[in-house]
Motif scaffolding. Sequence first.
Motif, PDB file in Angstrom:
ATOM      1  N   UNK A 170       0.853  -1.190   0.000  1.00  0.00           N
ATOM      2  CA  UNK A 170       0.000   0.000   0.000  1.00  0.00           C
ATOM      3  C   UNK A 170       0.887   1.237   0.000  1.00  0.00           C
TER       4      UNK A 170
ATOM      5  N   UNK B 279       0.791   3.782   1.975  1.00  0.00           N
ATOM      6  CA  UNK B 279       1.229   4.128   3.337  1.00  0.00           C
ATOM      7  C   UNK B 279       2.198   3.093   3.889  1.00  0.00           C
ATOM      8  N   UNK B 280       2.297   1.932   3.204  1.00  0.00           N
ATOM      9  CA  UNK B 280       3.283   0.930   3.595  1.00  0.00           C
ATOM     10  C   UNK B 280       4.629   1.156   2.924  1.00  0.00           C
TER      11      UNK B 280
ATOM     12  N   UNK C 106       5.793   4.128   1.122  1.00  0.00           N
ATOM     13  CA  UNK C 106       6.457   5.436   1.207  1.00  0.00           C
ATOM     14  C   UNK C 106       7.383   5.597   2.409  1.00  0.00           C
ATOM     15  N   UNK C 107       6.947   5.202   3.624  1.00  0.00           N
ATOM     16  CA  UNK C 107       7.865   5.395   4.758  1.00  0.00           C
ATOM     17  C   UNK C 107       9.216   4.707   4.546  1.00  0.00           C
TER      18      UNK C 107
ATOM     19  N   UNK D  56      11.192   6.800   2.018  1.00  0.00           N
ATOM     20  CA  UNK D  56      11.625   8.060   2.639  1.00  0.00           C
ATOM     21  C   UNK D  56      12.782   7.796   3.605  1.00  0.00           C
ATOM     22  N   UNK D  57      12.703   6.682   4.348  1.00  0.00           N
ATOM     23  CA  UNK D  57      13.791   6.355   5.278  1.00  0.00           C
ATOM     24  C   UNK D  57      15.086   6.006   4.547  1.00  0.00           C
TER      25      UNK D  57
ATOM     26  N   UNK E 150      -1.950   1.640  -4.355  1.00  0.00           N
ATOM     27  CA  UNK E 150      -3.029   2.418  -3.744  1.00  0.00           C
ATOM     28  C   UNK E 150      -2.924   2.480  -2.224  1.00  0.00           C
ATOM     29  N   UNK E 151      -3.688   3.390  -1.694  1.00  0.00           N
ATOM     30  CA  UNK E 151      -3.821   3.486  -0.234  1.00  0.00           C
ATOM     31  C   UNK E 151      -4.747   2.371   0.248  1.00  0.00           C
TER      32      UNK E 151
ATOM     33  N   UNK F   9      -7.220   7.030   8.473  1.00  0.00           N
ATOM     34  CA  UNK F   9      -7.783   7.829   7.376  1.00  0.00           C
ATOM     35  C   UNK F   9      -9.027   8.602   7.805  1.00  0.00           C
TER      36      UNK F   9
ATOM     37  N   UNK G 178      -3.981  11.853  -2.081  1.00  0.00           N
ATOM     38  CA  UNK G 178      -2.683  11.771  -1.414  1.00  0.00           C
ATOM     39  C   UNK G 178      -1.557  12.075  -2.420  1.00  0.00           C
TER      40      UNK G 178
ATOM     41  N   UNK H 183      -1.161  15.746  -2.943  1.00  0.00           N
ATOM     42  CA  UNK H 183      -0.522  16.401  -1.795  1.00  0.00           C
ATOM     43  C   UNK H 183       0.984  16.099  -1.763  1.00  0.00           C
ATOM     44  N   UNK H 184       1.347  14.860  -2.089  1.00  0.00           N
ATOM     45  CA  UNK H 184       2.760  14.485  -2.091  1.00  0.00           C
ATOM     46  C   UNK H 184       3.504  15.228  -3.190  1.00  0.00           C
TER      47      UNK H 184
ATOM     48  N   UNK I 155       4.582  18.479  -2.159  1.00  0.00           N
ATOM     49  CA  UNK I 155       5.714  18.431  -1.213  1.00  0.00           C
ATOM     50  C   UNK I 155       6.987  17.898  -1.864  1.00  0.00           C
TER      51      UNK I 155
ATOM     52  N   UNK J 292       7.459  15.024  -3.132  1.00  0.00           N
ATOM     53  CA  UNK J 292       7.689  13.596  -2.931  1.00  0.00           C
ATOM     54  C   UNK J 292       7.255  12.908  -4.234  1.00  0.00           C
TER      55      UNK J 292
ATOM     56  N   UNK K 259      -4.183  -3.414  -0.393  1.00  0.00           N
ATOM     57  CA  UNK K 259      -4.164  -3.183  -1.841  1.00  0.00           C
ATOM     58  C   UNK K 259      -3.210  -4.132  -2.567  1.00  0.00           C
TER      59      UNK K 259
ATOM     60  N   UNK L 144       3.337   9.598   9.447  1.00  0.00           N
ATOM     61  CA  UNK L 144       2.123   9.192   8.733  1.00  0.00           C
ATOM     62  C   UNK L 144       0.919   9.128   9.690  1.00  0.00           C
ATOM     63  N   UNK L 145       0.119   8.071   9.620  1.00  0.00           N
ATOM     64  CA  UNK L 145      -1.099   8.008  10.430  1.00  0.00           C
ATOM     65  C   UNK L 145      -0.787   7.906  11.923  1.00  0.00           C
TER      66      UNK L 145
ATOM     67  N   UNK M 281       2.480  16.877   4.994  1.00  0.00           N
ATOM     68  CA  UNK M 281       1.495  16.146   4.198  1.00  0.00           C
ATOM     69  C   UNK M 281       0.083  16.354   4.741  1.00  0.00           C
TER      70      UNK M 281
ATOM     71  N   UNK N  71      13.719  13.408   8.707  1.00  0.00           N
ATOM     72  CA  UNK N  71      14.240  12.045   8.790  1.00  0.00           C
ATOM     73  C   UNK N  71      15.733  12.072   9.140  1.00  0.00           C
TER      74      UNK N  71
ATOM     75  N   UNK O 192      17.647  10.299  12.363  1.00  0.00           N
ATOM     76  CA  UNK O 192      18.800   9.394  12.351  1.00  0.00           C
ATOM     77  C   UNK O 192      19.865   9.866  13.349  1.00  0.00           C
TER      78      UNK O 192
ATOM     79  N   UNK P 154      10.531   0.015  13.820  1.00  0.00           N
ATOM     80  CA  UNK P 154       9.431   0.627  13.058  1.00  0.00           C
ATOM     81  C   UNK P 154       8.137  -0.120  13.358  1.00  0.00           C
TER      82      UNK P 154
END
Lengths: 153, 153, 153
Positions: free
Chosen positions: A14, A16-17, A19-20, A23-24, A56-57, A65, A85, A88-89, A92, A94, B63, C41-42, C120, C138, C142, C152
Amino acid sequence: MSMEKISIIVSKGSLEGIYPALIMANGARAEGIEANLFFTFFGLDAVSTKRSGHVKIGAVGNPGLHLATFIGALPGVSGLMTRYMARKMDRLDIPPIPEFIEMISDTGAGLYACKAACDLFGLTKDDLVPQVKDIITVGEFYEIAEGGQIVYT
Amino acid sequence: MSMEKISIIVSKGSLEGIYPALIMANGARAEGIEANLFFTFFGLDAVSTKRSGHVKIGAVGNPGLHLATFIGALPGVSGLMTRYMARKMDRLDIPPIPEFIEMISDTGAGLYACKAACDLFGLTKDDLVPQVKDIITVGEFYEIAEGGQIVYT
Amino acid sequence: MSMEKISIIVSKGSLEGIYPALIMANGARAEGIEANLFFTFFGLDAVSTKRSGHVKIGAVGNPGLHLATFIGALPGVSGLMTRYMARKMDRLDIPPIPEFIEMISDTGAGLYACKAACDLFGLTKDDLVPQVKDIITVGEFYEIAEGGQIVYT
Protein backbone atom coordinates in the motif's frame (compact mmCIF):
# COMPACT_ATOMS: atom_id res chain seq x y z
CA MET A 1 26.72 1.10 17.25
CA SER A 2 27.35 3.98 14.91
CA MET A 3 24.68 4.42 12.28
CA GLU A 4 26.64 3.25 9.26
CA LYS A 5 24.18 1.03 7.47
CA ILE A 6 20.43 0.47 7.41
CA SER A 7 18.62 -2.36 5.64
CA ILE A 8 14.91 -1.76 5.23
CA ILE A 9 12.48 -4.58 4.51
CA VAL A 10 9.41 -3.49 2.51
CA SER A 11 6.59 -5.99 3.09
CA LYS A 12 3.39 -4.06 2.37
CA GLY A 13 1.78 -3.22 -0.94
CA SER A 14 0.00 0.00 0.00
CA LEU A 15 1.07 3.63 -0.44
CA GLU A 16 1.23 4.13 3.34
CA GLY A 17 3.28 0.93 3.60
CA ILE A 18 5.82 1.68 0.86
CA TYR A 19 6.46 5.44 1.21
CA PRO A 20 7.86 5.40 4.76
CA ALA A 21 10.44 2.79 3.68
CA LEU A 22 11.47 4.82 0.63
CA ILE A 23 11.63 8.06 2.64
CA MET A 24 13.79 6.35 5.28
CA ALA A 25 16.16 4.91 2.66
CA ASN A 26 16.43 8.23 0.86
CA GLY A 27 16.98 10.10 4.14
CA ALA A 28 19.68 7.64 5.14
CA ARG A 29 21.59 8.13 1.88
CA ALA A 30 21.31 11.93 2.32
CA GLU A 31 23.05 11.48 5.70
CA GLY A 32 25.79 9.35 4.14
CA ILE A 33 24.41 6.15 5.68
CA GLU A 34 24.64 2.98 3.55
CA ALA A 35 21.08 1.89 2.69
CA ASN A 36 19.56 -1.30 1.34
CA LEU A 37 15.95 -2.05 0.46
CA PHE A 38 14.67 -5.61 0.49
CA PHE A 39 11.25 -6.04 -1.14
CA THR A 40 9.20 -9.00 0.03
CA PHE A 41 5.58 -10.21 0.01
CA PHE A 42 3.20 -7.45 -1.15
CA GLY A 43 6.08 -4.98 -0.95
CA LEU A 44 7.23 -6.46 -4.27
CA ASP A 45 4.56 -4.28 -5.89
CA ALA A 46 6.87 -1.30 -5.38
CA VAL A 47 9.41 -2.81 -7.80
CA SER A 48 7.10 -4.73 -10.12
CA THR A 49 7.06 -3.15 -13.60
CA LYS A 50 3.30 -3.84 -13.81
CA ARG A 51 2.34 -2.63 -10.32
CA SER A 52 4.85 0.03 -9.30
CA GLY A 53 2.86 2.90 -10.83
CA HIS A 54 -0.49 1.71 -9.50
CA VAL A 55 0.00 1.29 -5.76
CA LYS A 56 -3.03 2.42 -3.74
CA ILE A 57 -3.82 3.49 -0.23
CA GLY A 58 -5.43 0.91 2.05
CA ALA A 59 -8.79 2.64 2.55
CA VAL A 60 -10.41 0.12 4.89
CA GLY A 61 -9.05 -1.24 8.16
CA ASN A 62 -7.09 2.01 8.39
CA PRO A 63 -8.69 4.14 11.10
CA GLY A 64 -5.95 6.74 10.52
CA LEU A 65 -7.78 7.83 7.38
CA HIS A 66 -10.77 8.94 9.51
CA LEU A 67 -13.23 7.49 7.03
CA ALA A 68 -16.28 5.59 8.23
CA THR A 69 -15.36 1.96 7.57
CA PHE A 70 -18.25 1.34 5.17
CA ILE A 71 -17.25 4.37 3.08
CA GLY A 72 -13.69 3.02 2.74
CA ALA A 73 -15.20 -0.20 1.39
CA LEU A 74 -17.18 1.48 -1.40
CA PRO A 75 -15.87 0.90 -4.92
CA GLY A 76 -13.61 3.74 -6.00
CA VAL A 77 -12.86 5.21 -2.59
CA SER A 78 -9.37 3.70 -2.36
CA GLY A 79 -8.53 5.16 -5.78
CA LEU A 80 -9.98 8.54 -4.80
CA MET A 81 -7.96 8.73 -1.57
CA THR A 82 -4.89 7.62 -3.50
CA ARG A 83 -5.21 10.43 -6.04
CA TYR A 84 -5.82 12.95 -3.24
CA MET A 85 -2.68 11.77 -1.41
CA ALA A 86 -0.64 11.75 -4.65
CA ARG A 87 -1.55 15.39 -5.32
CA LYS A 88 -0.52 16.40 -1.79
CA MET A 89 2.76 14.49 -2.09
CA ASP A 90 3.48 16.07 -5.44
CA ARG A 91 3.15 19.52 -3.83
CA LEU A 92 5.71 18.43 -1.21
CA ASP A 93 8.10 17.23 -3.95
CA ILE A 94 7.69 13.60 -2.93
CA PRO A 95 7.89 11.73 -6.26
CA PRO A 96 5.58 8.90 -7.38
CA ILE A 97 6.88 5.42 -6.46
CA PRO A 98 8.57 4.52 -9.80
CA GLU A 99 10.52 7.82 -9.92
CA PHE A 100 11.33 7.58 -6.20
CA ILE A 101 12.75 4.06 -6.70
CA GLU A 102 14.96 5.38 -9.52
CA MET A 103 16.09 8.33 -7.41
CA ILE A 104 17.00 6.13 -4.45
CA SER A 105 18.85 3.69 -6.67
CA ASP A 106 20.81 6.65 -8.12
CA THR A 107 21.96 7.60 -4.60
CA GLY A 108 23.79 4.27 -4.44
CA ALA A 109 21.29 2.36 -2.29
CA GLY A 110 21.06 -1.39 -2.94
CA LEU A 111 17.66 -2.71 -4.02
CA TYR A 112 16.90 -6.42 -3.69
CA ALA A 113 13.85 -8.64 -4.10
CA CYS A 114 13.09 -11.61 -1.82
CA LYS A 115 13.44 -15.00 -3.51
CA ALA A 116 10.73 -16.79 -1.51
CA ALA A 117 8.21 -14.03 -2.27
CA CYS A 118 9.15 -13.92 -5.99
CA ASP A 119 8.61 -17.69 -6.16
CA LEU A 120 5.28 -17.32 -4.33
CA PHE A 121 3.98 -14.73 -6.79
CA GLY A 122 5.66 -16.25 -9.85
CA LEU A 123 7.90 -13.25 -10.52
CA THR A 124 11.28 -13.33 -12.23
CA LYS A 125 13.88 -10.58 -12.67
CA ASP A 126 12.15 -9.63 -15.95
CA ASP A 127 9.02 -8.64 -14.02
CA LEU A 128 10.97 -6.23 -11.81
CA VAL A 129 12.24 -2.71 -12.47
CA PRO A 130 15.89 -2.60 -13.61
CA GLN A 131 16.97 -0.88 -10.35
CA VAL A 132 16.57 -4.21 -8.54
CA LYS A 133 20.12 -5.59 -8.41
CA ASP A 134 19.21 -9.14 -7.62
CA ILE A 135 16.69 -11.63 -6.26
CA ILE A 136 18.20 -12.92 -3.02
CA THR A 137 17.40 -15.36 -0.21
CA VAL A 138 16.79 -14.43 3.42
CA GLY A 139 20.27 -15.76 4.22
CA GLU A 140 21.85 -13.50 1.60
CA PHE A 141 19.85 -10.59 3.01
CA TYR A 142 21.36 -11.20 6.46
CA GLU A 143 24.84 -11.12 4.91
CA ILE A 144 24.14 -7.80 3.18
CA ALA A 145 22.56 -6.35 6.35
CA GLU A 146 25.44 -7.45 8.59
CA GLY A 147 26.94 -4.69 10.66
CA GLY A 148 23.90 -2.39 10.39
CA GLN A 149 20.33 -1.87 11.45
CA ILE A 150 17.46 -3.99 10.16
CA VAL A 151 14.12 -2.19 9.93
CA TYR A 152 10.95 -4.03 8.89
CA THR A 153 8.18 -1.91 7.38
CA MET B 1 27.60 -4.84 15.22
CA SER B 2 28.04 -8.39 14.03
CA MET B 3 24.78 -10.17 13.30
CA GLU B 4 24.78 -12.56 16.23
CA LYS B 5 21.23 -12.35 17.47
CA ILE B 6 17.84 -11.23 16.20
CA SER B 7 14.67 -10.87 18.24
CA ILE B 8 11.53 -10.66 16.15
CA ILE B 9 8.28 -9.28 17.53
CA VAL B 10 5.16 -10.77 15.89
CA SER B 11 2.24 -8.38 16.38
CA LYS B 12 -0.18 -9.18 13.56
CA GLY B 13 -2.70 -11.99 13.27
CA SER B 14 -2.81 -12.41 9.49
CA LEU B 15 -0.95 -14.83 7.22
CA GLU B 16 0.95 -11.97 5.59
CA GLY B 17 1.80 -10.64 9.04
CA ILE B 18 3.03 -13.89 10.59
CA TYR B 19 4.89 -15.62 7.75
CA PRO B 20 7.59 -12.97 7.19
CA ALA B 21 8.50 -13.18 10.90
CA LEU B 22 8.71 -16.97 10.80
CA ILE B 23 10.71 -16.95 7.56
CA MET B 24 13.13 -14.41 9.05
CA ALA B 25 13.58 -16.42 12.25
CA ASN B 26 14.08 -19.65 10.32
CA GLY B 27 16.53 -17.98 7.92
CA ALA B 28 18.48 -16.53 10.84
CA ARG B 29 18.87 -19.95 12.49
CA ALA B 30 20.01 -21.41 9.13
CA GLU B 31 22.79 -18.79 9.13
CA GLY B 32 23.77 -19.66 12.69
CA ILE B 33 22.27 -16.46 14.09
CA GLU B 34 20.57 -16.70 17.50
CA ALA B 35 16.84 -16.04 17.00
CA ASN B 36 13.97 -15.22 19.34
CA LEU B 37 10.30 -14.74 18.53
CA PHE B 38 8.10 -12.63 20.80
CA PHE B 39 4.37 -12.97 20.10
CA THR B 40 2.21 -10.04 21.13
CA PHE B 41 -1.26 -8.61 20.39
CA PHE B 42 -2.92 -10.39 17.45
CA GLY B 43 0.40 -12.13 16.74
CA LEU B 44 -0.50 -14.43 19.65
CA ASP B 45 -2.78 -16.25 17.19
CA ALA B 46 0.33 -17.85 15.69
CA VAL B 47 0.99 -19.72 18.95
CA SER B 48 -2.57 -20.15 20.23
CA THR B 49 -3.59 -23.82 20.14
CA LYS B 50 -7.08 -22.77 19.00
CA ARG B 51 -6.04 -20.25 16.34
CA SER B 52 -2.64 -21.32 15.03
CA GLY B 53 -4.09 -23.56 12.30
CA HIS B 54 -6.73 -21.07 11.20
CA VAL B 55 -4.86 -17.86 10.47
CA LYS B 56 -6.21 -16.03 7.41
CA ILE B 57 -5.06 -13.45 4.96
CA GLY B 58 -6.26 -9.88 5.47
CA ALA B 59 -8.37 -9.55 2.33
CA VAL B 60 -9.52 -5.95 2.76
CA GLY B 61 -7.41 -2.89 3.39
CA ASN B 62 -4.64 -4.76 1.59
CA PRO B 63 -4.16 -3.18 -1.84
CA GLY B 64 -1.28 -5.61 -2.46
CA LEU B 65 -3.84 -8.34 -3.10
CA HIS B 66 -5.10 -6.43 -6.16
CA LEU B 67 -8.70 -7.19 -5.27
CA ALA B 68 -11.37 -4.53 -5.59
CA THR B 69 -12.04 -3.48 -2.00
CA PHE B 70 -15.70 -4.49 -2.04
CA ILE B 71 -14.77 -7.99 -3.27
CA GLY B 72 -12.34 -8.43 -0.36
CA ALA B 73 -15.20 -7.58 2.00
CA LEU B 74 -17.54 -10.30 0.69
CA PRO B 75 -18.11 -13.26 3.03
CA GLY B 76 -15.74 -16.11 2.17
CA VAL B 77 -13.21 -14.17 0.12
CA SER B 78 -10.61 -14.05 2.90
CA GLY B 79 -10.89 -17.83 3.33
CA LEU B 80 -10.65 -18.36 -0.44
CA MET B 81 -7.52 -16.23 -0.78
CA THR B 82 -6.07 -17.99 2.26
CA ARG B 83 -6.54 -21.45 0.72
CA TYR B 84 -5.07 -20.22 -2.59
CA MET B 85 -2.00 -18.84 -0.78
CA ALA B 86 -1.66 -22.01 1.33
CA ARG B 87 -1.57 -24.18 -1.81
CA LYS B 88 1.12 -21.98 -3.38
CA MET B 89 3.18 -22.03 -0.17
CA ASP B 90 2.86 -25.79 0.06
CA ARG B 91 4.36 -26.08 -3.44
CA LEU B 92 7.31 -23.95 -2.26
CA ASP B 93 7.77 -26.20 0.79
CA ILE B 94 6.72 -23.44 3.18
CA PRO B 95 4.88 -25.33 5.94
CA PRO B 96 1.56 -24.30 7.54
CA ILE B 97 1.99 -22.12 10.65
CA PRO B 98 1.72 -24.85 13.34
CA GLU B 99 4.36 -27.05 11.63
CA PHE B 100 6.55 -24.01 10.92
CA ILE B 101 6.43 -23.01 14.60
CA GLU B 102 7.53 -26.54 15.58
CA MET B 103 10.32 -26.53 12.98
CA ILE B 104 11.65 -23.15 14.15
CA SER B 105 11.52 -24.23 17.78
CA ASP B 106 13.49 -27.37 16.83
CA THR B 107 16.26 -25.18 15.37
CA GLY B 108 16.83 -23.82 18.87
CA ALA B 109 15.04 -20.48 18.47
CA GLY B 110 13.40 -19.09 21.61
CA LEU B 111 9.63 -18.55 21.45
CA TYR B 112 7.97 -16.24 23.98
CA ALA B 113 4.51 -14.75 24.48
CA CYS B 114 3.90 -11.20 25.72
CA LYS B 115 2.42 -11.01 29.22
CA ALA B 116 0.41 -7.81 28.68
CA ALA B 117 -1.18 -9.23 25.52
CA CYS B 118 -1.94 -12.59 27.18
CA ASP B 119 -3.65 -10.72 30.03
CA LEU B 120 -5.56 -8.61 27.53
CA PHE B 121 -6.92 -11.63 25.67
CA GLY B 122 -7.28 -13.83 28.78
CA LEU B 123 -4.72 -16.41 27.63
CA THR B 124 -2.61 -18.60 29.90
CA LYS B 125 0.27 -20.95 29.06
CA ASP B 126 -2.30 -23.76 28.62
CA ASP B 127 -3.83 -21.90 25.66
CA LEU B 128 -0.47 -21.71 23.86
CA VAL B 129 1.43 -24.32 21.86
CA PRO B 130 4.08 -26.18 23.89
CA GLN B 131 6.92 -24.58 21.87
CA VAL B 132 6.32 -21.31 23.74
CA LYS B 133 8.96 -21.34 26.48
CA ASP B 134 7.41 -18.70 28.65
CA ILE B 135 5.07 -15.72 28.98
CA ILE B 136 7.33 -12.73 29.62
CA THR B 137 7.08 -8.98 30.23
CA VAL B 138 8.41 -6.29 27.90
CA GLY B 139 11.27 -5.77 30.35
CA GLU B 140 12.21 -9.45 30.18
CA PHE B 141 12.03 -9.25 26.40
CA TYR B 142 14.58 -6.43 26.39
CA GLU B 143 16.90 -8.56 28.52
CA ILE B 144 16.60 -11.51 26.11
CA ALA B 145 17.06 -9.21 23.09
CA GLU B 146 20.13 -7.46 24.56
CA GLY B 147 23.14 -7.48 22.30
CA GLY B 148 21.18 -8.14 19.12
CA GLN B 149 18.76 -6.67 16.62
CA ILE B 150 15.09 -6.04 17.43
CA VAL B 151 12.73 -6.34 14.47
CA TYR B 152 9.02 -5.54 14.83
CA THR B 153 6.68 -7.20 12.33
CA MET C 1 25.59 -3.83 21.10
CA SER C 2 24.36 -3.14 24.60
CA MET C 3 20.74 -2.05 24.75
CA GLU C 4 21.25 1.58 25.66
CA LYS C 5 18.82 3.36 23.38
CA ILE C 6 15.75 2.52 21.35
CA SER C 7 14.03 4.79 18.83
CA ILE C 8 10.54 3.68 17.92
CA ILE C 9 8.79 4.91 14.78
CA VAL C 10 4.98 5.02 15.08
CA SER C 11 3.45 4.91 11.59
CA LYS C 12 -0.06 3.54 12.10
CA GLY C 13 -3.19 5.29 13.28
CA SER C 14 -5.03 2.37 14.89
CA LEU C 15 -5.18 1.26 18.52
CA GLU C 16 -3.37 -1.99 17.68
CA GLY C 17 -0.76 0.03 15.78
CA ILE C 18 -0.06 2.66 18.46
CA TYR C 19 -0.24 0.70 21.74
CA PRO C 20 2.64 -1.70 21.06
CA ALA C 21 4.93 1.27 20.36
CA LEU C 22 3.89 3.04 23.55
CA ILE C 23 4.21 -0.16 25.62
CA MET C 24 7.70 -0.76 24.19
CA ALA C 25 8.82 2.82 24.91
CA ASN C 26 7.41 2.71 28.43
CA GLY C 27 9.00 -0.70 29.08
CA ALA C 28 12.35 0.56 27.80
CA ARG C 29 12.31 3.53 30.18
CA ALA C 30 11.39 1.21 33.07
CA GLU C 31 14.58 -0.75 32.27
CA GLY C 32 16.66 2.42 32.18
CA ILE C 33 16.96 2.33 28.39
CA GLU C 34 16.91 5.70 26.58
CA ALA C 35 13.73 5.84 24.48
CA ASN C 36 12.54 8.04 21.64
CA LEU C 37 9.22 7.99 19.79
CA PHE C 38 8.99 9.36 16.26
CA PHE C 39 5.41 9.82 15.03
CA THR C 40 4.93 9.70 11.27
CA PHE C 41 2.12 9.19 8.73
CA PHE C 42 -1.10 8.01 10.43
CA GLY C 43 0.86 7.51 13.65
CA LEU C 44 0.63 11.30 14.06
CA ASP C 45 -2.92 10.70 15.32
CA ALA C 46 -1.42 9.52 18.61
CA VAL C 47 -0.05 13.00 19.29
CA SER C 48 -2.66 15.13 17.50
CA THR C 49 -4.71 17.13 20.02
CA LYS C 50 -7.83 16.49 17.92
CA ARG C 51 -7.31 12.76 17.31
CA SER C 52 -5.31 11.40 20.23
CA GLY C 53 -8.39 10.58 22.33
CA HIS C 54 -10.33 9.05 19.44
CA VAL C 55 -8.05 6.38 17.98
CA LYS C 56 -9.93 3.24 16.93
CA ILE C 57 -9.20 -0.37 16.26
CA GLY C 58 -8.88 -1.43 12.61
CA ALA C 59 -11.91 -3.73 12.47
CA VAL C 60 -11.59 -4.90 8.86
CA GLY C 61 -8.58 -6.39 7.15
CA ASN C 62 -7.58 -7.62 10.61
CA PRO C 63 -8.14 -11.38 10.75
CA GLY C 64 -6.69 -11.34 14.29
CA LEU C 65 -9.99 -9.92 15.52
CA HIS C 66 -11.77 -13.12 14.43
CA LEU C 67 -14.69 -11.16 13.04
CA ALA C 68 -16.27 -12.14 9.75
CA THR C 69 -14.98 -9.51 7.31
CA PHE C 70 -18.42 -8.18 6.43
CA ILE C 71 -19.24 -7.69 10.13
CA GLY C 72 -16.08 -5.64 10.61
CA ALA C 73 -17.22 -3.40 7.77
CA LEU C 74 -20.61 -2.59 9.32
CA PRO C 75 -21.01 0.96 10.63
CA GLY C 76 -20.28 1.13 14.35
CA VAL C 77 -18.38 -2.14 14.70
CA SER C 78 -14.96 -0.48 14.84
CA GLY C 79 -16.19 1.82 17.62
CA LEU C 80 -17.76 -1.11 19.48
CA MET C 81 -14.57 -3.20 19.37
CA THR C 82 -12.60 -0.12 20.40
CA ARG C 83 -14.74 0.44 23.52
CA TYR C 84 -14.52 -3.26 24.37
CA MET C 85 -10.71 -3.18 24.08
CA ALA C 86 -10.49 0.07 26.06
CA ARG C 87 -12.44 -1.49 28.96
CA LYS C 88 -10.14 -4.50 29.00
CA MET C 89 -7.03 -2.29 28.88
CA ASP C 90 -8.38 -0.15 31.69
CA ARG C 91 -8.71 -3.27 33.87
CA LEU C 92 -5.03 -4.05 33.12
CA ASP C 93 -4.03 -0.49 34.09
CA ILE C 94 -3.04 0.37 30.53
CA PRO C 95 -4.02 4.05 30.22
CA PRO C 96 -5.85 5.66 27.27
CA ILE C 97 -3.50 7.05 24.61
CA PRO C 98 -3.42 10.72 25.73
CA GLU C 99 -2.60 9.77 29.36
CA PHE C 100 -0.10 7.15 28.20
CA ILE C 101 1.69 9.75 26.05
CA GLU C 102 1.94 12.06 29.08
CA MET C 103 3.21 9.25 31.28
CA ILE C 104 5.90 8.22 28.78
CA SER C 105 6.99 11.82 28.30
CA ASP C 106 7.29 12.13 32.11
CA THR C 107 9.70 9.17 32.17
CA GLY C 108 12.11 11.26 30.10
CA ALA C 109 11.45 9.70 26.70
CA GLY C 110 11.83 12.00 23.70
CA LEU C 111 8.72 12.49 21.54
CA TYR C 112 9.10 13.84 18.01
CA ALA C 113 6.84 14.31 14.99
CA CYS C 114 7.95 13.72 11.40
CA LYS C 115 8.25 16.88 9.31
CA ALA C 116 7.31 15.31 5.97
CA ALA C 117 4.17 13.76 7.47
CA CYS C 118 3.19 17.00 9.25
CA ASP C 119 3.54 18.84 5.94
CA LEU C 120 1.49 16.15 4.20
CA PHE C 121 -1.38 16.43 6.66
CA GLY C 122 -1.05 20.20 7.17
CA LEU C 123 -0.17 19.93 10.87
CA THR C 124 1.91 22.42 12.85
CA LYS C 125 3.26 22.22 16.40
CA ASP C 126 0.01 23.86 17.62
CA ASP C 127 -1.96 20.82 16.43
CA LEU C 128 0.18 18.44 18.48
CA VAL C 129 0.12 17.63 22.19
CA PRO C 130 2.67 19.63 24.24
CA GLN C 131 4.71 16.47 25.00
CA VAL C 132 6.03 16.55 21.40
CA LYS C 133 9.42 18.24 21.71
CA ASP C 134 9.85 19.08 18.08
CA ILE C 135 8.93 18.44 14.46
CA ILE C 136 12.05 16.94 12.89
CA THR C 137 13.27 15.63 9.53
CA VAL C 138 14.24 12.04 8.79
CA GLY C 139 17.88 13.15 8.86
CA GLU C 140 17.47 14.63 12.34
CA PHE C 141 15.76 11.41 13.42
CA TYR C 142 18.80 9.39 12.35
CA GLU C 143 21.01 11.70 14.43
CA ILE C 144 18.81 11.22 17.51
CA ALA C 145 18.64 7.45 16.93
CA GLU C 146 22.40 7.08 16.44
CA GLY C 147 24.01 4.50 18.66
CA GLY C 148 20.77 2.63 19.39
CA GLN C 149 18.11 0.39 17.92
CA ILE C 150 15.54 1.61 15.40
CA VAL C 151 12.19 -0.15 15.57
CA TYR C 152 9.43 0.63 13.06
CA THR C 153 5.87 -0.07 14.16
